[in-house]
Scaffold this motif. Structure first.
Motif, PDB file in Angstrom:
ATOM      1  N   LEU A   1     -25.946 -56.869  51.029  1.00 29.47           N
ATOM      2  CA  LEU A   1     -26.734 -57.398  49.909  1.00 29.47           C
ATOM      3  C   LEU A   1     -27.841 -58.319  50.418  1.00 29.47           C
ATOM      4  N   SER A   2     -27.550 -59.071  51.471  1.00 22.64           N
ATOM      5  CA  SER A   2     -28.541 -59.987  52.051  1.00 22.64           C
ATOM      6  C   SER A   2     -29.735 -59.239  52.624  1.00 22.64           C
ATOM      7  N   SER A   3     -29.523 -58.006  53.050  1.00 18.10           N
ATOM      8  CA  SER A   3     -30.625 -57.231  53.623  1.00 18.10           C
ATOM      9  C   SER A   3     -31.626 -56.776  52.556  1.00 18.10           C
ATOM     10  N   LEU A   4     -31.302 -56.986  51.291  1.00 19.29           N
ATOM     11  CA  LEU A   4     -32.191 -56.570  50.204  1.00 19.29           C
ATOM     12  C   LEU A   4     -33.228 -57.634  49.845  1.00 19.29           C
ATOM     13  N   THR A   5     -33.226 -58.740  50.603  1.00 18.48           N
ATOM     14  CA  THR A   5     -34.208 -59.802  50.378  1.00 18.48           C
ATOM     15  C   THR A   5     -34.698 -60.310  51.727  1.00 18.48           C
ATOM     16  N   SER A   6     -35.600 -61.264  51.717  1.00 19.49           N
ATOM     17  CA  SER A   6     -36.109 -61.813  52.975  1.00 19.49           C
ATOM     18  C   SER A   6     -35.022 -62.623  53.667  1.00 19.49           C
ATOM     19  N   SER A   7     -35.182 -62.821  54.958  1.00 18.05           N
ATOM     20  CA  SER A   7     -34.199 -63.605  55.713  1.00 18.05           C
ATOM     21  C   SER A   7     -34.134 -65.042  55.202  1.00 18.05           C
ATOM     22  N   HIS A   8     -35.241 -65.549  54.689  1.00 21.15           N
ATOM     23  CA  HIS A   8     -35.277 -66.910  54.151  1.00 21.15           C
ATOM     24  C   HIS A   8     -34.411 -67.012  52.896  1.00 21.15           C
ATOM     25  N   GLN A   9     -34.571 -66.053  51.996  1.00 20.15           N
ATOM     26  CA  GLN A   9     -33.787 -66.071  50.762  1.00 20.15           C
ATOM     27  C   GLN A   9     -32.340 -65.659  51.005  1.00 20.15           C
ATOM     28  N   ALA A  10     -32.104 -64.846  52.015  1.00 16.96           N
ATOM     29  CA  ALA A  10     -30.744 -64.398  52.324  1.00 16.96           C
ATOM     30  C   ALA A  10     -29.836 -65.568  52.671  1.00 16.96           C
ATOM     31  N   ARG A  11     -30.397 -66.626  53.240  1.00 13.82           N
ATOM     32  CA  ARG A  11     -29.598 -67.822  53.562  1.00 13.82           C
ATOM     33  C   ARG A  11     -28.966 -68.429  52.312  1.00 13.82           C
ATOM     34  N   GLN A  12     -29.640 -68.273  51.173  1.00 13.99           N
ATOM     35  CA  GLN A  12     -29.113 -68.816  49.929  1.00 13.99           C
ATOM     36  C   GLN A  12     -27.938 -67.998  49.393  1.00 13.99           C
ATOM     37  N   LEU A  13     -27.754 -66.795  49.920  1.00 14.26           N
ATOM     38  CA  LEU A  13     -26.666 -65.936  49.451  1.00 14.26           C
ATOM     39  C   LEU A  13     -25.347 -66.243  50.149  1.00 14.26           C
ATOM     40  N   HIS A  14     -25.401 -66.945  51.251  1.00  8.53           N
ATOM     41  CA  HIS A  14     -24.194 -67.261  52.006  1.00  8.53           C
ATOM     42  C   HIS A  14     -23.634 -68.591  51.525  1.00  8.53           C
ATOM     43  N   ARG A  15     -22.958 -68.501  50.425  1.00 14.44           N
ATOM     44  CA  ARG A  15     -22.322 -69.676  49.828  1.00 14.44           C
ATOM     45  C   ARG A  15     -20.920 -69.277  49.434  1.00 14.44           C
ATOM     46  N   GLN A  16     -20.078 -70.224  49.278  1.00 13.97           N
ATOM     47  CA  GLN A  16     -18.688 -69.936  48.961  1.00 13.97           C
ATOM     48  C   GLN A  16     -18.412 -70.181  47.481  1.00 13.97           C
TER      49      GLN A  16
ATOM     50  N   TYR B   1     -42.903 -50.312  60.943  1.00 21.06           N
ATOM     51  CA  TYR B   1     -42.565 -51.660  61.407  1.00 21.06           C
ATOM     52  C   TYR B   1     -43.232 -52.722  60.541  1.00 21.06           C
ATOM     53  N   LEU B   2     -44.440 -52.454  60.084  1.00 17.92           N
ATOM     54  CA  LEU B   2     -45.115 -53.400  59.197  1.00 17.92           C
ATOM     55  C   LEU B   2     -44.297 -53.589  57.920  1.00 17.92           C
ATOM     56  N   LEU B   3     -43.832 -52.504  57.343  1.00 17.26           N
ATOM     57  CA  LEU B   3     -43.005 -52.584  56.147  1.00 17.26           C
ATOM     58  C   LEU B   3     -41.715 -53.347  56.433  1.00 17.26           C
ATOM     59  N   LYS B   4     -41.068 -53.044  57.539  1.00 18.29           N
ATOM     60  CA  LYS B   4     -39.822 -53.725  57.919  1.00 18.29           C
ATOM     61  C   LYS B   4     -40.051 -55.232  58.071  1.00 18.29           C
ATOM     62  N   ILE B   5     -41.110 -55.605  58.736  1.00 18.63           N
ATOM     63  CA  ILE B   5     -41.422 -57.024  58.959  1.00 18.63           C
ATOM     64  C   ILE B   5     -41.677 -57.730  57.635  1.00 18.63           C
ATOM     65  N   LEU B   6     -42.484 -57.118  56.779  1.00 18.76           N
ATOM     66  CA  LEU B   6     -42.797 -57.734  55.492  1.00 18.76           C
ATOM     67  C   LEU B   6     -41.550 -57.882  54.626  1.00 18.76           C
TER      68      LEU B   6
END
Length: 151
Positions: free
Chosen positions: A110-125, A13-18
């Motif tokens: 693909l978004s799951s391969l980065t943090s949730s913060h950076q994943a927001r930048q991947l949702h663009r058109q 869980y520590l790894l998952k959270i990080l």
């Protein structure tokens, strides 16, 4: 260390959270990590988490410590850098033979391969002039079969 039936899952869980919640711009304090583990039913103490972080480093996870007003921890280097993921997302979105639904699923993966913060930048058109997406869901699998037959 506090005893719990989930203690054996603590390191996982520590790894998952990080991996999901941290990056260089969004480190987590030890208190935040303890709180996040508690949401998974895992009690942790600071001292045990320091040794867990070291175990993750020995395993090959690039866990870094950032000192500012507070001390925060984050995963620094990942398998894919954010610009690489953006490039892949753009390619998926502009690809004519991948349906809109499959594109969305693939981008979510693909978004799951980065943090949730950076994943927001991947949702663009990405807009490609005169490029319609297919509605045929099986094309995705047909291409895989063609590659398999060639190889």
């Amino acid at each position: 260390m506090a005893s719990s039936s989930n203690q054996k899952l603590k390191l996982l869980y520590l790894l998952k959270i990080l991996l999901e919640k941290t990056d260089a711009q969004n480190p987590m304090t030890m208190a935040e990590i303890i709180s996040a583990l508690a949401r998974h039913g895992i009690q942790a103490e600071r001292k045990s988490l320091y040794s867990d972080m070291e175990l993750l480093r020995q395993f090959g996870v690039d866990v870094e410590m950032q000192r500012s007003k507070t001390v925060g921890y984050y995963v620094a280097e990942r398998q894919f850098e954010l610009p690489e993921l953006k490039l892949l997302v753009d390619a998926v979105q502009s690809c004519r033979f991948i349906s809109k639904r499959k594109s969305e699923k693939l981008i979510k993966k693909l978004s799951s391969l980065t943090s949730s913060h950076q994943a927001r930048q991947l949702h663009r058109q990405v807009f490609v002039m005169d490029r319609a997406k297919t509605i045929n869901e099986t094309v995705y699998y047909s291409i895989d079969q063609i590659h398999h037959a060639i190889g």
